[in-house]
Write a protein that holds these residues in place. Structure first.
Motif, PDB file in Angstrom:
ATOM      1  N   TRP A  62       0.817  -1.213   0.000  1.00  0.00           N
ATOM      2  CA  TRP A  62       0.000   0.000   0.000  1.00  0.00           C
ATOM      3  C   TRP A  62       0.853   1.268   0.000  1.00  0.00           C
ATOM      4  CZ3 TRP A  62      -0.220   3.578   4.064  1.00  0.00           C
ATOM      5  CH2 TRP A  62       0.359   3.176   5.272  1.00  0.00           C
TER       6      TRP A  62
ATOM      7  N   MET B 245      -6.519  -1.060   5.292  1.00  0.00           N
ATOM      8  CA  MET B 245      -7.562  -0.433   6.102  1.00  0.00           C
ATOM      9  C   MET B 245      -6.873   0.134   7.334  1.00  0.00           C
ATOM     10  SD  MET B 245     -10.906   0.066   6.199  1.00  0.00           S
ATOM     11  CE  MET B 245     -11.694  -1.248   5.291  1.00  0.00           C
ATOM     12  N   HIS B 246      -6.991   1.443   7.520  1.00  0.00           N
ATOM     13  CA  HIS B 246      -6.364   2.115   8.661  1.00  0.00           C
ATOM     14  C   HIS B 246      -7.362   2.132   9.817  1.00  0.00           C
ATOM     15  CE1 HIS B 246      -3.276   3.466   5.870  1.00  0.00           C
ATOM     16  NE2 HIS B 246      -4.217   3.956   5.083  1.00  0.00           N
ATOM     17  N   LEU B 247      -7.006   1.498  10.913  1.00  0.00           N
ATOM     18  CA  LEU B 247      -7.890   1.373  12.079  1.00  0.00           C
ATOM     19  C   LEU B 247      -7.222   1.966  13.298  1.00  0.00           C
ATOM     20  CD1 LEU B 247      -8.752  -2.386  11.478  1.00  0.00           C
ATOM     21  CD2 LEU B 247     -10.192  -0.433  10.871  1.00  0.00           C
TER      22      LEU B 247
ATOM     23  N   ASP C  43      -2.595  -0.710  10.468  1.00  0.00           N
ATOM     24  CA  ASP C  43      -2.752  -0.599   9.021  1.00  0.00           C
ATOM     25  C   ASP C  43      -2.896  -2.031   8.523  1.00  0.00           C
ATOM     26  OD1 ASP C  43      -2.354   2.235   9.020  1.00  0.00           O
ATOM     27  OD2 ASP C  43      -0.212   1.891   9.226  1.00  0.00           O
TER      28      ASP C  43
ATOM     29  N   VAL D 155     -11.756   4.832  11.252  1.00  0.00           N
ATOM     30  CA  VAL D 155     -11.562   3.870  10.171  1.00  0.00           C
ATOM     31  C   VAL D 155     -11.340   4.653   8.882  1.00  0.00           C
ATOM     32  CG1 VAL D 155     -12.581   1.995   8.826  1.00  0.00           C
ATOM     33  CG2 VAL D 155     -13.069   2.159  11.280  1.00  0.00           C
ATOM     34  N   VAL D 156     -10.246   4.349   8.191  1.00  0.00           N
ATOM     35  CA  VAL D 156      -9.950   4.980   6.909  1.00  0.00           C
ATOM     36  C   VAL D 156      -9.642   3.873   5.915  1.00  0.00           C
ATOM     37  CG1 VAL D 156      -8.395   6.510   5.638  1.00  0.00           C
ATOM     38  CG2 VAL D 156      -9.034   7.062   7.998  1.00  0.00           C
ATOM     39  N   ARG D 157     -10.359   3.865   4.812  1.00  0.00           N
ATOM     40  CA  ARG D 157     -10.145   2.837   3.792  1.00  0.00           C
ATOM     41  C   ARG D 157      -9.197   3.366   2.723  1.00  0.00           C
ATOM     42  NH1 ARG D 157     -14.690  -0.695   0.649  1.00  0.00           N
ATOM     43  NH2 ARG D 157     -13.237  -1.790  -0.697  1.00  0.00           N
ATOM     44  N   GLY D 158      -8.048   2.714   2.601  1.00  0.00           N
ATOM     45  CA  GLY D 158      -7.105   3.032   1.545  1.00  0.00           C
ATOM     46  C   GLY D 158      -7.227   2.000   0.446  1.00  0.00           C
ATOM     47  N   SER D 159      -6.222   1.903  -0.404  1.00  0.00           N
ATOM     48  CA  SER D 159      -6.165   0.864  -1.423  1.00  0.00           C
ATOM     49  C   SER D 159      -5.183  -0.194  -0.949  1.00  0.00           C
ATOM     50  CB  SER D 159      -5.699   1.449  -2.758  1.00  0.00           C
ATOM     51  OG  SER D 159      -5.520   0.421  -3.711  1.00  0.00           O
TER      52      SER D 159
ATOM     53  N   SER E  92      -5.214   7.499   2.329  1.00  0.00           N
ATOM     54  CA  SER E  92      -4.059   7.092   3.135  1.00  0.00           C
ATOM     55  C   SER E  92      -3.152   8.274   3.425  1.00  0.00           C
ATOM     56  CB  SER E  92      -3.265   5.991   2.421  1.00  0.00           C
ATOM     57  OG  SER E  92      -3.955   4.759   2.454  1.00  0.00           O
TER      58      SER E  92
ATOM     59  N   HIS F 115      -4.642  10.333   6.186  1.00  0.00           N
ATOM     60  CA  HIS F 115      -4.488   9.608   7.447  1.00  0.00           C
ATOM     61  C   HIS F 115      -3.053   9.730   7.964  1.00  0.00           C
ATOM     62  CE1 HIS F 115      -4.753   6.439  10.430  1.00  0.00           C
ATOM     63  NE2 HIS F 115      -3.710   5.855   9.860  1.00  0.00           N
TER      64      HIS F 115
END
Length: 198
Positions: free
Chosen positions: A30, A190-192, A154, A183-187, A53, A56
């Motif tokens: 990522w 997943m950032h938690l 991550d 919660v952040v959705r990247g490619s 991302s 974040h």
């Protein structure tokens, strides 16, 4: 005083490294699968991530004042060539400081008195900014000592099957966390963010 948080890229089965310090190419895909460039303090190390991302990372890194890592990571990275990519001072917890380091090296502080002393040193350096604690043994020691405020994961879509767990051999268990509080959705990630229940 800022927060004390641990953060790591982790496989779905809970490992931050595969057997024999392998698997980083899979865990950190990522770092190079987006359109937004992030330059680091390490020459030649540039990441390309998604906008989500990057936002974040910018939020956390912008509030970061220092890091706590173990001697194993310091040696594995060869001291990042003299400066951590996040461009913050690093406190290295070790039983044996290196003999060949420069005497006036402000980038790295070596602490031998345990995790409490390492985190206290990092907090003094960071002032009102956050302290980041490396995953693995450092995260385990900090959590056991009641020093962590947050756990950042991550989460990478890979199964490593074995290796170094994020929190190896916890002395206190079970441990309950609150959240995820963010919660952040990247490619490919997943950032938690979780709050440590005190």
């Amino acid at each position: 005083m800022g927060k004390v948080a641990t953060g790591a890229t982790m496989s779905i089965d809970g490992y931050i490294a595969g057997p024999g310090d392998s698997g980083f190419d899979l865990l950190f895909q990522w770092y190079d699968n987006g359109d937004v460039e992030i330059t680091t303090a390490m020459p030649g190390l540039t990441m390309r991530v998604t906008p989500a991302s990057k936002d974040h990372l910018d939020e956390w890194n912008g509030a970061l004042g220092s890091l706590v890592v173990g001697r194993h990571l310091y040696d594995l990275t060869n001291g990042w060539g003299g400066r951590h990519p996040l461009d913050v001072p690093v406190v290295v917890l070790t039983h044996r400081p290196p003999e060949d380091r420069p005497a006036a090296d402000d980038n790295f502080v070596f602490v031998t008195e345990g995790i409490e002393a390492a985190v206290a040193t990092a907090q003094e350096i960071a002032g009102d900014r956050n302290v980041g604690v490396n995953g693995g043994e450092m995260a385990r020691q900090a959590l056991d000592a009641g020093l962590l405020d947050e756990v950042h994961v991550d989460l990478a879509p890979v199964l490593l099957g074995a290796g170094t767990p994020y929190f190896p051999s916890l002395g206190i268990k079970p441990v309950q966390l609150d959240g995820p509080v963010k919660v952040v959705r990247g490619s490919g990630v997943m950032h938690l963010t979780y709050a440590v229940r005190k």
